[in-house]
Scaffold this motif. Structure first.
Motif, PDB file in Angstrom:
ATOM      1  N   UNK A 184     -13.105  23.091  -5.699  1.00 34.42           N
ATOM      2  CA  UNK A 184     -12.055  22.075  -5.800  1.00 34.42           C
ATOM      3  C   UNK A 184     -10.695  22.580  -5.344  1.00 34.42           C
ATOM      4  N   UNK A 185     -10.614  23.857  -4.952  1.00 31.57           N
ATOM      5  CA  UNK A 185      -9.341  24.447  -4.564  1.00 31.57           C
ATOM      6  C   UNK A 185      -9.330  24.760  -3.065  1.00 31.57           C
ATOM      7  N   UNK A 186      -8.239  24.470  -2.357  1.00 36.27           N
ATOM      8  CA  UNK A 186      -8.157  24.783  -0.926  1.00 36.27           C
ATOM      9  C   UNK A 186      -7.617  26.196  -0.681  1.00 36.27           C
ATOM     10  N   UNK A 187      -8.062  27.142  -1.492  1.00 39.01           N
ATOM     11  CA  UNK A 187      -7.671  28.531  -1.337  1.00 39.01           C
ATOM     12  C   UNK A 187      -8.798  29.403  -1.876  1.00 39.01           C
ATOM     13  N   UNK A 188      -8.746  30.694  -1.555  1.00 34.02           N
ATOM     14  CA  UNK A 188      -9.820  31.609  -1.912  1.00 34.02           C
ATOM     15  C   UNK A 188      -9.878  31.853  -3.415  1.00 34.02           C
ATOM     16  N   UNK A 189     -11.081  31.733  -3.977  1.00 38.78           N
ATOM     17  CA  UNK A 189     -11.312  32.109  -5.361  1.00 38.78           C
ATOM     18  C   UNK A 189     -11.843  33.552  -5.406  1.00 38.78           C
ATOM     19  N   UNK A 190     -11.664  34.261  -6.517  1.00 34.78           N
ATOM     20  CA  UNK A 190     -12.133  35.643  -6.578  1.00 34.78           C
ATOM     21  C   UNK A 190     -13.650  35.738  -6.384  1.00 34.78           C
ATOM     22  N   UNK A 191     -14.072  36.694  -5.573  1.00 36.12           N
ATOM     23  CA  UNK A 191     -15.505  36.939  -5.456  1.00 36.12           C
ATOM     24  C   UNK A 191     -15.990  37.592  -6.745  1.00 36.12           C
ATOM     25  N   UNK A 192     -17.282  37.530  -6.982  1.00 38.12           N
ATOM     26  CA  UNK A 192     -17.817  38.083  -8.221  1.00 38.12           C
ATOM     27  C   UNK A 192     -17.643  39.603  -8.229  1.00 38.12           C
ATOM     28  N   UNK A 193     -17.455  40.210  -9.414  1.00 34.67           N
ATOM     29  CA  UNK A 193     -17.271  41.666  -9.475  1.00 34.67           C
ATOM     30  C   UNK A 193     -18.415  42.449  -8.834  1.00 34.67           C
ATOM     31  N   UNK A 194     -19.650  41.976  -8.984  1.00 36.37           N
ATOM     32  CA  UNK A 194     -20.763  42.718  -8.391  1.00 36.37           C
ATOM     33  C   UNK A 194     -20.712  42.658  -6.874  1.00 36.37           C
ATOM     34  N   UNK A 195     -20.166  41.567  -6.309  1.00 39.95           N
ATOM     35  CA  UNK A 195     -20.003  41.482  -4.856  1.00 39.95           C
ATOM     36  C   UNK A 195     -18.937  42.460  -4.393  1.00 39.95           C
ATOM     37  N   UNK A 196     -17.866  42.615  -5.180  1.00 38.71           N
ATOM     38  CA  UNK A 196     -16.835  43.603  -4.858  1.00 38.71           C
ATOM     39  C   UNK A 196     -17.462  44.991  -4.782  1.00 38.71           C
ATOM     40  N   UNK A 197     -18.321  45.317  -5.757  1.00 40.70           N
ATOM     41  CA  UNK A 197     -18.989  46.621  -5.762  1.00 40.70           C
ATOM     42  C   UNK A 197     -19.953  46.756  -4.586  1.00 40.70           C
ATOM     43  N   UNK A 198     -20.723  45.704  -4.331  1.00 40.96           N
ATOM     44  CA  UNK A 198     -21.669  45.731  -3.213  1.00 40.96           C
ATOM     45  C   UNK A 198     -20.956  45.995  -1.894  1.00 40.96           C
ATOM     46  N   UNK A 199     -19.798  45.398  -1.734  1.00 42.98           N
ATOM     47  CA  UNK A 199     -19.094  45.505  -0.462  1.00 42.98           C
ATOM     48  C   UNK A 199     -18.726  46.946  -0.117  1.00 42.98           C
ATOM     49  N   UNK A 200     -18.608  47.810  -1.115  1.00 44.38           N
ATOM     50  CA  UNK A 200     -18.290  49.208  -0.829  1.00 44.38           C
ATOM     51  C   UNK A 200     -19.489  49.945  -0.234  1.00 44.38           C
ATOM     52  N   UNK A 201     -20.700  49.436  -0.468  1.00 44.34           N
ATOM     53  CA  UNK A 201     -21.923  50.125  -0.054  1.00 44.34           C
ATOM     54  C   UNK A 201     -22.492  49.466   1.190  1.00 44.34           C
ATOM     55  N   UNK A 202     -22.031  49.873   2.361  1.00 49.58           N
ATOM     56  CA  UNK A 202     -22.469  49.222   3.586  1.00 49.58           C
ATOM     57  C   UNK A 202     -23.955  49.457   3.843  1.00 49.58           C
ATOM     58  N   UNK A 203     -24.497  50.583   3.346  1.00 48.84           N
ATOM     59  CA  UNK A 203     -25.923  50.858   3.548  1.00 48.84           C
ATOM     60  C   UNK A 203     -26.808  49.964   2.691  1.00 48.84           C
ATOM     61  N   UNK A 204     -26.203  49.256   1.710  1.00 50.77           N
ATOM     62  CA  UNK A 204     -26.944  48.357   0.831  1.00 50.77           C
ATOM     63  C   UNK A 204     -26.522  46.896   1.043  1.00 50.77           C
ATOM     64  N   UNK A 205     -26.056  46.601   2.246  1.00 51.68           N
ATOM     65  CA  UNK A 205     -25.731  45.222   2.572  1.00 51.68           C
ATOM     66  C   UNK A 205     -24.284  44.843   2.405  1.00 51.68           C
ATOM     67  N   UNK A 206     -23.425  45.800   2.014  1.00 55.05           N
ATOM     68  CA  UNK A 206     -22.007  45.509   1.861  1.00 55.05           C
ATOM     69  C   UNK A 206     -21.256  45.655   3.170  1.00 55.05           C
ATOM     70  N   UNK A 207     -19.939  45.515   3.087  1.00 54.69           N
ATOM     71  CA  UNK A 207     -19.106  45.558   4.288  1.00 54.69           C
ATOM     72  C   UNK A 207     -18.394  46.888   4.477  1.00 54.69           C
ATOM     73  N   UNK A 208     -18.537  47.814   3.530  1.00 61.63           N
ATOM     74  CA  UNK A 208     -17.907  49.117   3.664  1.00 61.63           C
ATOM     75  C   UNK A 208     -16.453  49.151   3.268  1.00 61.63           C
ATOM     76  N   UNK A 209     -15.985  48.131   2.529  1.00 62.18           N
ATOM     77  CA  UNK A 209     -14.584  48.073   2.098  1.00 62.18           C
ATOM     78  C   UNK A 209     -14.465  48.701   0.714  1.00 62.18           C
ATOM     79  N   UNK A 210     -13.589  49.707   0.536  1.00 60.75           N
ATOM     80  CA  UNK A 210     -13.427  50.347  -0.785  1.00 60.75           C
ATOM     81  C   UNK A 210     -12.972  49.351  -1.845  1.00 60.75           C
ATOM     82  N   UNK A 211     -13.327  49.632  -3.080  1.00 54.64           N
ATOM     83  CA  UNK A 211     -12.928  48.762  -4.192  1.00 54.64           C
ATOM     84  C   UNK A 211     -11.424  48.847  -4.416  1.00 54.64           C
ATOM     85  N   UNK A 212     -10.796  47.698  -4.498  1.00 59.87           N
ATOM     86  CA  UNK A 212      -9.392  47.584  -4.873  1.00 59.87           C
ATOM     87  C   UNK A 212      -9.376  47.241  -6.361  1.00 59.87           C
TER      88      UNK A 212
END
Length: 230
Positions: A184-212
């Motif tokens: 219902x919002x025309x702006x980005x909502x926070x991704x789930x915490x587990x997705x934030x963690x996944x994103x750090x692990x590029x070898x496990x399907x993440x994007x390789x971005x360190x956790x902020x």
């Protein structure tokens, strides 16, 4: 102020407005990535499901809207058509919900918290399963959303992630649509915490971005009070 669907009709009918930007749009062709196919094909998918439209029709409508969106930027003030995401390779395109998509998550309340379920799940066969929390779709009623948040990754990032997972990225489009969120919002909502963690692990399907840490805690504050529908 126009409501979302009125705004979309304005976008798609404004053919005579700002044609000087057509050359710019040639560089932002958007292609639906196979990672998002599950939102169209998998009835057990947790989040926004898009069963009332074909993948090709959805992709065509997104590109039509994106082109016209550049021509009416004054409707959004100084806000760009493609909004920066959590990393330089990520952009968001927000558009009115044209396909009757329903919200993919709900607030947790005293009336529905007893309906929450948990289980381990991987998004594909290359990822490690993680524990998720969700409302079974049969137990709650999700209202129709006002907007779609279209999450785009650059071609360079898609090539990088495919190589890390032992695959080849064959798509030459500058932008791949990797996820659709009905909200219902025309702006980005926070991704789930587990997705934030996944994103750090590029070898496990993440994007390789360190956790902020700040963004992670923002995600925790949002998702401790919300759960996906699955």
């Amino acid at each position: 102020m126009l409501d979302p669907l009125q705004l979309m009709r304005t976008c798609l009918s404004s053919r005579s407005f700002g044609r000087s930007l057509v050359g710019t749009m040639a560089s932002v062709r958007i292609v639906l990535d196979s990672f998002a196919y599950r939102q169209f094909d998998d009835p057990t998918y947790g989040g926004t499901k898009l069963s009332l439209i074909s993948k090709q029709d959805f992709e065509d409508k997104v590109n039509e809207y994106a082109e016209e969106r550049f021509h009416i930027q004054e409707e959004f003030g100084d806000r760009p058509a493609l909004v920066d995401g959590y990393a330089p390779f990520c952009k968001h395109l927000f558009m009115p919900n044209f396909c009757s998509a329903r919200l993919g998550h709900l607030p947790i309340t005293s009336d529905n918290e007893q309906k929450l379920k948990t289980r381990y799940e991987a998004r594909n066969d290359k990822e490690l399963p993680v524990l998720i929390r969700f409302f079974p779709s049969s137990s709650v009623e999700a209202p129709e959303a006002k907007y779609l948040d279209l999450i785009l990754y650059s071609r360079e990032q898609m090539v990088k992630e495919a190589a890390a997972m032992g695959r080849v990225h064959y798509n030459d489009a500058p932008w791949s649509l990797i996820s659709i969120k009905a909200q219902d919002e025309p702006y980005e909502l926070p991704m789930s915490p587990i997705t934030v963690m996944r994103n750090e692990l590029i070898s496990q399907g993440g994007s390789g971005v360190p956790i902020d840490r700040e963004q992670y805690m923002k995600a925790v504050r949002y998702w401790e009070n919300h759960a996906m529908i699955k």
